[in-house]
Motif scaffolding. Structure first.
Motif, PDB file in Angstrom:
ATOM      1  N   ASP A  37       0.792  -1.347   0.120  1.00  0.00           N
ATOM      2  CA  ASP A  37      -0.080   0.069   0.111  1.00  0.00           C
ATOM      3  C   ASP A  37       0.677   1.174   0.147  1.00  0.00           C
ATOM      4  O   ASP A  37       0.243   2.380  -0.381  1.00  0.00           O
ATOM      5  CB  ASP A  37      -0.909  -0.072   1.182  1.00  0.00           C
ATOM      6  N   LEU A  38       2.125   1.180   0.322  1.00  0.00           N
ATOM      7  CA  LEU A  38       3.007   2.365   0.302  1.00  0.00           C
ATOM      8  C   LEU A  38       3.966   2.459  -0.640  1.00  0.00           C
ATOM      9  O   LEU A  38       4.760   3.252  -0.676  1.00  0.00           O
ATOM     10  CB  LEU A  38       3.571   2.253   1.700  1.00  0.00           C
ATOM     11  N   ASP A  39       3.990   1.476  -1.529  1.00  0.00           N
ATOM     12  CA  ASP A  39       5.015   1.271  -2.605  1.00  0.00           C
ATOM     13  C   ASP A  39       4.643   2.149  -3.955  1.00  0.00           C
ATOM     14  O   ASP A  39       3.405   2.187  -4.294  1.00  0.00           O
ATOM     15  CB  ASP A  39       4.543  -0.310  -3.357  1.00  0.00           C
ATOM     16  N   PRO A  40       5.433   3.243  -4.027  1.00  0.00           N
ATOM     17  CA  PRO A  40       5.277   4.032  -5.183  1.00  0.00           C
ATOM     18  C   PRO A  40       5.151   3.641  -6.576  1.00  0.00           C
ATOM     19  O   PRO A  40       4.954   4.509  -7.326  1.00  0.00           O
ATOM     20  CB  PRO A  40       6.133   5.257  -4.893  1.00  0.00           C
ATOM     21  N   PHE A  41       5.656   2.441  -6.565  1.00  0.00           N
ATOM     22  CA  PHE A  41       5.951   2.202  -8.028  1.00  0.00           C
ATOM     23  C   PHE A  41       4.619   1.908  -8.756  1.00  0.00           C
ATOM     24  O   PHE A  41       3.606   1.176  -8.404  1.00  0.00           O
ATOM     25  CB  PHE A  41       6.588   0.771  -8.102  1.00  0.00           C
ATOM     26  N   ASP A  42       4.396   2.517 -10.130  1.00  0.00           N
ATOM     27  CA  ASP A  42       3.358   2.590 -10.899  1.00  0.00           C
ATOM     28  C   ASP A  42       2.057   2.923 -10.329  1.00  0.00           C
ATOM     29  O   ASP A  42       1.246   2.338 -10.665  1.00  0.00           O
ATOM     30  CB  ASP A  42       3.590   0.938 -11.536  1.00  0.00           C
ATOM     31  N   ALA A  61       0.910  16.867   3.038  1.00  0.00           N
ATOM     32  CA  ALA A  61       1.843  15.755   2.704  1.00  0.00           C
ATOM     33  C   ALA A  61       3.219  15.936   3.866  1.00  0.00           C
ATOM     34  O   ALA A  61       3.574  16.794   3.973  1.00  0.00           O
ATOM     35  CB  ALA A  61       2.268  15.643   1.444  1.00  0.00           C
ATOM     36  N   VAL A  62       3.174  15.040   4.543  1.00  0.00           N
ATOM     37  CA  VAL A  62       4.353  14.840   5.529  1.00  0.00           C
ATOM     38  C   VAL A  62       5.379  13.781   5.231  1.00  0.00           C
ATOM     39  O   VAL A  62       4.970  12.430   5.410  1.00  0.00           O
ATOM     40  CB  VAL A  62       3.900  14.968   6.772  1.00  0.00           C
ATOM     41  N   LEU A  63       6.504  13.914   4.738  1.00  0.00           N
ATOM     42  CA  LEU A  63       7.665  12.827   4.370  1.00  0.00           C
ATOM     43  C   LEU A  63       8.647  12.979   5.261  1.00  0.00           C
ATOM     44  O   LEU A  63       9.229  14.129   5.428  1.00  0.00           O
ATOM     45  CB  LEU A  63       7.873  13.071   2.831  1.00  0.00           C
ATOM     46  N   PHE A  64       9.099  11.867   5.887  1.00  0.00           N
ATOM     47  CA  PHE A  64       9.940  11.981   6.808  1.00  0.00           C
ATOM     48  C   PHE A  64      11.198  11.007   6.441  1.00  0.00           C
ATOM     49  O   PHE A  64      11.004   9.881   6.058  1.00  0.00           O
ATOM     50  CB  PHE A  64       9.723  11.856   8.130  1.00  0.00           C
ATOM     51  N   ASP A  65      12.407  11.411   6.818  1.00  0.00           N
ATOM     52  CA  ASP A  65      13.370  10.303   6.917  1.00  0.00           C
ATOM     53  C   ASP A  65      13.570   9.360   7.878  1.00  0.00           C
ATOM     54  O   ASP A  65      13.129   9.546   9.072  1.00  0.00           O
ATOM     55  CB  ASP A  65      14.648  11.369   7.159  1.00  0.00           C
ATOM     56  N   VAL A  66      13.669   8.040   7.322  1.00  0.00           N
ATOM     57  CA  VAL A  66      13.430   7.021   8.388  1.00  0.00           C
ATOM     58  C   VAL A  66      14.446   6.204   8.542  1.00  0.00           C
ATOM     59  O   VAL A  66      14.726   5.258   9.174  1.00  0.00           O
ATOM     60  CB  VAL A  66      12.420   5.917   7.830  1.00  0.00           C
ATOM     61  N   PRO A  97      -8.713  19.207   5.996  1.00  0.00           N
ATOM     62  CA  PRO A  97      -7.272  18.746   5.526  1.00  0.00           C
ATOM     63  C   PRO A  97      -7.035  17.269   5.212  1.00  0.00           C
ATOM     64  O   PRO A  97      -8.160  16.511   5.811  1.00  0.00           O
ATOM     65  CB  PRO A  97      -6.663  19.064   6.977  1.00  0.00           C
ATOM     66  N   GLN A  98      -6.535  16.952   4.370  1.00  0.00           N
ATOM     67  CA  GLN A  98      -6.279  15.739   4.190  1.00  0.00           C
ATOM     68  C   GLN A  98      -4.754  15.346   4.053  1.00  0.00           C
ATOM     69  O   GLN A  98      -4.009  15.961   3.228  1.00  0.00           O
ATOM     70  CB  GLN A  98      -6.843  15.393   2.443  1.00  0.00           C
ATOM     71  N   LEU A  99      -4.545  14.541   4.922  1.00  0.00           N
ATOM     72  CA  LEU A  99      -3.168  14.144   5.217  1.00  0.00           C
ATOM     73  C   LEU A  99      -2.466  12.806   4.428  1.00  0.00           C
ATOM     74  O   LEU A  99      -3.341  12.011   4.589  1.00  0.00           O
ATOM     75  CB  LEU A  99      -2.866  14.111   6.601  1.00  0.00           C
ATOM     76  N   MET A 100      -1.166  13.115   4.081  1.00  0.00           N
ATOM     77  CA  MET A 100      -0.568  11.956   3.665  1.00  0.00           C
ATOM     78  C   MET A 100       0.770  11.792   4.094  1.00  0.00           C
ATOM     79  O   MET A 100       1.347  12.820   4.215  1.00  0.00           O
ATOM     80  CB  MET A 100      -0.557  12.066   2.026  1.00  0.00           C
ATOM     81  N   PHE A 101       1.037  10.396   4.655  1.00  0.00           N
ATOM     82  CA  PHE A 101       2.445  10.382   5.135  1.00  0.00           C
ATOM     83  C   PHE A 101       3.342   9.448   4.053  1.00  0.00           C
ATOM     84  O   PHE A 101       2.711   8.781   3.500  1.00  0.00           O
ATOM     85  CB  PHE A 101       2.415   9.842   6.473  1.00  0.00           C
ATOM     86  N   GLY A 102       4.687   9.681   4.249  1.00  0.00           N
ATOM     87  CA  GLY A 102       5.420   8.888   3.495  1.00  0.00           C
ATOM     88  C   GLY A 102       6.823   8.866   4.257  1.00  0.00           C
ATOM     89  O   GLY A 102       6.947   9.815   4.978  1.00  0.00           O
TER      90      GLY A 102
END
Lengths: 331, 448
Positions: A37-42, A61-66, A97-102
């Motif tokens: 579900d988190l795979d950005p491919f295609d 969108a909130v993207l963080f270094d893991v 607000p619509q939030l997305m995490f990555g």
């Protein structure tokens, strides 16, 4: 030599990798690969859309270094998530607000250099946070694949706040290292599935990204390269004043909420800090220091863009003018 | 045994390389200098190196290194290895059930390694079926097709590096399927199936599963092995046997693989450790062979038990016979010599004392002259190898100086006899499948 003990049927293997046997369950072997579900491919576009229930969606969108020392960020986000949504809505910073995490890793050595969830209007995004694979490795070179994440956000998002109302979404990148100088075709091909004719320099990427996303870099104090002049300087060179130094990682949700509130011109900093006091947040001091440098009125789009977004149908046909015209990527 | 070791089978395979590698890794770990990695340097998933898990259950190692049951022993699949991602997933699952934690996490693959796909397999089986009774003893896993396709289309052959380049992988898989499983003439498709058209699963499905495997293993480029070699001892685990070598075996009953020390020595040299490994040859106290091909000492009356080596559907029957000193000497010679020998199945030799012999020469056809050596031919001369095959197929074994009766040593004398033939000391003796069944002292094996 033998005669092939191991079944090599492609569908049995798929089932195997999907996690039939416990040794391959996501929580177990999943520790080594991206949740589907988190795979950005295609994936085409990650969409933030208006609906009857949420007529004025605002994409955040909130993207963080893991990697390395940043592993505590998702836990901090998870803990504070309800209060983030509450602050945004109850404080009137954003109506829908619509939030997305990555998550961002290192495409040169990680198995999961990019993970992206869906835009959600409720605590369903909590599930995405739980599924994010924490690499724990990486780090050490002072570089992570932020550029791959920025490429994805520039090319693979569709947000109604922009197309219908000419308001950019908010993108927060939380990290403590440098982006690579450019996004590489091989990595884009491997992880996202696009074929790029040539590399795109990170500066050009940022120029295109920020037409769609009001982009902030949050650098937590105490992270491995926090206070590092090169990291700070590079990001300031790319994003100007939108680089936020945050002394207390626990205050990350409040910082995001107030930044959105300021950007939406729903509050000024003093009002936002008062709101934090009202809800009993102890983050006020940290947020105040972090956001003191942020000016206002950064919401206007570059001239000629985005403001006349309401045609007869109320939407622009698409964002094609924001995309990379084929073959015209700048170096 | 300190330092790097290359383990090579001096026969037709099945000599017990896996149990020797398992023992090397277990012993090194106990001695406080654990093996840094087990590296594969030839062949592919057709290997079946049986090793007992700590629980006592056997595992036939195909692509994972046979040292996997010693905790912390990773596997490196070099560019000489033909990697089968689907079989790798099945093997990983089995290892997981045997208690190996995160098996995929142990595997690093050189990006240059060729990939074996379901299309290679389908083409392989179609070809063997078309040969009918003249089968070459292929395993039916597509190893030969993988190698030959890469020779014909070097730029289009899928490689491990493509596992994380999905577009390129898909393009290569689609090409591969079209080329290897084309419209069959006469309405008979590969595998004898009626109808025509491309066979096998859609390339999209294969690509998706390959990518999932690629996400789980580590891919490495040049220099990875050099790092391993610096960090600790590396065991190079050969597959198959020298007598099946693509150039030195008895053509055409050979494998598409260099089964001598050559590839391992190349890797060592690239890694800055040229010549820095012990060359360990492995042989049983008797000879075995899977499938057709020359086997002068074959003796169908030998009652040796073989729990893991059943007759293979694609390989043909499992055959047993007496130790062939002529072939063993030839193997040592074409392999470039060995530093030491591991002698396995001494338990069988004891069990059948007096019934297992050592063949010292051949009489060819109707001839009476006793031939005691197979002369190696010029480099890469398959015509010469084929002539050897013809002679060996007509060879009658000579066991003693005076007749055709088997005359093997008593159980205790085997290590000395084999050392004399191989021209190198027997440093490891094995009386069973477990690591505890190995001893470095031939005298100890004698007295047990």
């Amino acid at each position: 030599m033998g005669s092939g003990y191991w079944s090599s049927d492609v569908y049995e293997t798929a089932e195997r990798l999907r996690g039939g046997a416990s040794a391959f369950g996501y929580s177990d072997s999943g520790a080594r690969s991206v949740h589907p579900d988190l795979d950005p491919f295609d994936v085409g576009q990650r969409e933030s859309r208006d609906s009857d229930e949420h007529p004025e969606s605002l994409a955040i969108a909130v993207l963080f270094d893991v990697t390395g020392s940043m592993g505590s960020v998702p836990r901090a986000l998870q803990k504070k998530l309800p209060s983030l949504l509450g602050l945004l809505k109850d404080g009137g910073y954003a109506r829908d607000p619509q939030l997305m995490f990555g998550a961002i890793g290192d495409a040169t050595c990680d198995r999961a250099p990019l993970q992206v969830g869906q835009f959600e209007s409720d605590n369903r995004m909590d599930r995405d946070l739980e599924r994010i694979l924490l690499e724990g490795g990486g780090g050490g070179q002072k570089t992570e694949s932020y550029e791959l994440a920025m490429y994805f956000m520039a090319r693979h998002t569709a947000i109604d706040c922009l197309t219908k109302r000419g308001r950019r979404g908010y993108l927060f990148i939380i990290g403590d290292e440098l982006p690579y100088p450019g996004v590489k075709p091989r990595e884009v091909s491997a992880w996202i599935g696009d074929e790029l004719p040539q590399p795109v320099a990170v500066r050009n990427l940022v120029a295109q990204l920020t037409r769609r996303w009001d982009t902030y870099f949050i650098l937590p104090a105490g992270a491995s390269y926090a206070g590092d002049g090169q990291v700070l300087g590079t990001w300031r060179g790319l994003l100007g004043q939108n680089v936020i130094e945050l002394a207390d990682l626990d205050a990350v949700c409040e910082t995001i909420a107030l930044t959105v509130g300021l950007g939406e011109e729903a509050i000024d900093l003093a009002a936002g800090l008062a709101d934090l006091g009202d809800v009993g947040s102890a983050a006020g001091a940290a947020v105040q220091r972090a956001l003191a440098g942020l000016g206002t009125a950064r919401r206007a789009l570059p001239a000629g863009r985005g403001t006349g977004a309401t045609g007869a149908g109320g939407t622009r046909s698409d964002d094609s003018d924001l995309d990379f015209p084929s073959g015209s990527v700048l170096l | 045994m300190n330092g790097h070791v290359i383990v090579v089978d001096l026969g037709y395979g099945d000599a017990g390389k896996g149990s020797i590698v398992d023992w090397l890794c277990a012993a090194a770990s106990r001695a406080g200098q654990p093996v840094r990695a087990v590296a594969r340097f030839n062949g592919g998933a057709q290997a079946a190196h049986h090793v007992l898990a700590p629980s006592g259950r056997p595992h036939p190692f195909a692509q994972f290194g046979s040292g996997t049951f010693t905790p912390g022993t990773p596997t490196f699949l070099s560019r000489f290895m033909l990697v089968d991602p689907l079989a790798l997933a099945a093997e990983a699952e089995h290892l997981g059930r045997l208690g190996v934690g995160d098996p995929f996490g142990l595997v690093t693959v050189d990006r240059g390694a060729l990939l074996t796909t379901p299309y290679h397999r389908a083409a392989n089986r179609a070809r063997e079926e078309a040969r009918g009774a003249a089968r070459h003893g292929s395993c039916g896993l597509g190893i030969g097709e993988t190698a030959s396709y890469a020779l014909a289309y070097p730029a289009d052959a899928p490689r491990a590096g493509d596992l994380t380049a999905p577009r390129a992988l898909l393009r290569k898989l689609a090409l591969l399927r079209d080329r290897l499983t084309p419209d069959p003439p006469g309405g008979r498709g590969p595998g004898g199936a009626p109808g025509g058209g491309a066979q096998g699963p859609p390339p999209e499905d294969v690509a998706a599963v390959f990518r999932a495997v690629g996400d789980r293993v580590t891919l490495a480029g040049d220099g990875h092995l050099a790092g391993l070699l610096r960090q600790g001892p590396v065991v190079f685990e050969g597959a198959q046997g020298v007598l099946l070598d693509e150039w030195r075996g008895f053509h055409p009953y050979t494998t598409w693989s260099t089964t001598t020390f050559e590839n391992a020595e190349t890797l060592l040299a690239e890694g800055g450790a040229a010549g820095g490994a012990t060359r360990l040859g492995v042989t049983r106290t008797y000879q075995t062979r899977h499938g057709p091909g020359p086997f002068p000492t074959e003796d169908p009356t030998l009652p040796v038990a073989e729990p893991h080596n059943a007759d293979g559907r694609w390989q043909g029957p499992f055959r047993a016979g007496h130790l062939d000193a002529v072939a063993l000497r030839y193997a040592v010679r074409v392999a470039g010599g060995v530093d030491a020998v591991a002698l396995t199945h001494l338990d069988t030799a004891r069990q059948f004392a007096g019934r297992l012999g050592i063949c010292r020469g051949y009489r060819i056809g109707a001839g009476t002259e006793v031939v005691t050596a197979i002369e190696p031919g010029p480099e890469r001369d398959l015509g010469y190898q084929e002539s050897l095959t013809a002679r060996l197929l007509a060879a009658r074994p000579v066991y003693g100086p005076d007749g055709d009766l088997p005359a093997g040593p008593d159980g205790g004398d085997w290590p000395d006899a084999v050392a004399e033939i191989a021209g190198a000391p027997v440093t490891v003796c094995s009386v069973g499948p477990a690591a505890g069944d190995k001893t470095t002292d031939p005298a100890g094996a004698r007295s047990r």
